[in-house]
Design an enzyme around this catalytic site. Sequence first.
Site, short mmCIF file in Angstrom:
data_model
loop_
_atom_site.label_atom_id
_atom_site.label_comp_id
_atom_site.label_asym_id
_atom_site.label_seq_id
_atom_site.Cartn_x
_atom_site.Cartn_y
_atom_site.Cartn_z
N HIS A 96 0.85 -1.19 0.00
CA HIS A 96 0.00 0.00 0.00
C HIS A 96 0.89 1.24 0.00
CE1 HIS A 96 -3.12 -2.81 1.06
NE2 HIS A 96 -2.50 -3.12 2.18
N GLU A 113 -1.22 -0.62 8.16
CA GLU A 113 -2.12 -1.55 8.81
C GLU A 113 -1.37 -2.38 9.84
OE1 GLU A 113 -3.05 -3.39 5.02
OE2 GLU A 113 -2.25 -5.30 5.71
N HIS A 170 3.57 -7.39 1.56
CA HIS A 170 2.96 -8.32 2.51
C HIS A 170 1.91 -9.20 1.86
CE1 HIS A 170 0.33 -4.77 2.53
NE2 HIS A 170 -0.65 -5.60 2.78
N ARG A 190 -1.18 -4.63 -6.34
CA ARG A 190 -0.90 -6.06 -6.38
C ARG A 190 0.41 -6.30 -7.13
NH1 ARG A 190 -5.61 -7.78 -8.83
NH2 ARG A 190 -6.75 -7.60 -6.90
ZN ZN Z 1 -2.69 -4.95 3.16
#
Ligand code: ZN
Length: 310
Positions: A96, A113, A170, A190
């Site tokens: 991200h 996150e 991740h 992605r």
């Molecule tokens: Zn994520």
Amino acid sequence: MELLFMKPYCKEVLWGGTKLAEKFGYETEGDHTGEAWVVAANKNGVSTVTEGEYAGKTLTELWNEHRELFNNMQGEEFPLLVKLIDARDDLSIQVHPDDAYAKVNENCKGKTECWYIVDCDEGADIVTGHKAQTKEELKKLVEEKRWSELLNIRPIKKGDFFFISSGTVHAIRKGTLILEIQQNSDITYRLYDYDRLQNGKPRELHTAKSLDVITCPQELKDTREAEKIYRGQKSQVLVDCPLFTVTKHMVSGADEVVIDNPYDFLIVNVLEGTGSVDGRKIKPGDSFIAPYGYRKLAFSGTLTFMTSHV
Ligand code: ZN
């Protein structure tokens, strides 16, 4: 003043399973439920108040119409998004952007996150970070699809915690049930999808943007602080960063345990056990917000729960 109990928005995805319905009793639409957005005020999904004065209102409506519940905080959107995630299959390898990159390129917030492993299969693992030392090396390993050399794969067990700052490669992998607390953003790049096909086609990759935002070299920090034991409660700050603070609480014993809420709001996610908060029964999967000014929450029973605030 009352606690705002939430009903999640549940999302069907190819890699999802049935644990969110089985373990937490959520109403789901199928047997590939990957995500329950338990505290959400996002344009792609919202949670809804289940009882009391605001029953039926979404968190987005509360944010827009009753900002006093959040101490009249500034901002276009409620700052956090909390999900429970059931990965029956591997999620794609992703990254991200941070706020600055997301603002310029996507006109939205970035995403940092964190994950708490609620449960996992024997031998489960996850991907966090990579081993390339420079952007050139990263680019080369990605172009040559040398994933096993590039990616940092780590075994996991129940109770583990991972802080995934923006820019960290991740992936959640199969057999993992996770509580995810994150910035309120739905932007994902992605990098690799295991060459899987969806309806006969590979899903879109965002290789150039991923390479732009991946931190190099990637240092992973353990953000957990020491566990504290105090009057029938064990607690541990899992992360305290400028975007959010997340604390794990374990309550047991005869006495009530009072948690203070001096914040603009406090999110509570119940993960294990049985008990009550201020006389109301709570169970695993329950999520609620203590609004601004709801200063003391008295828990009793044997419970494991998470609190988060900004
Ligand atoms: Zn994520």
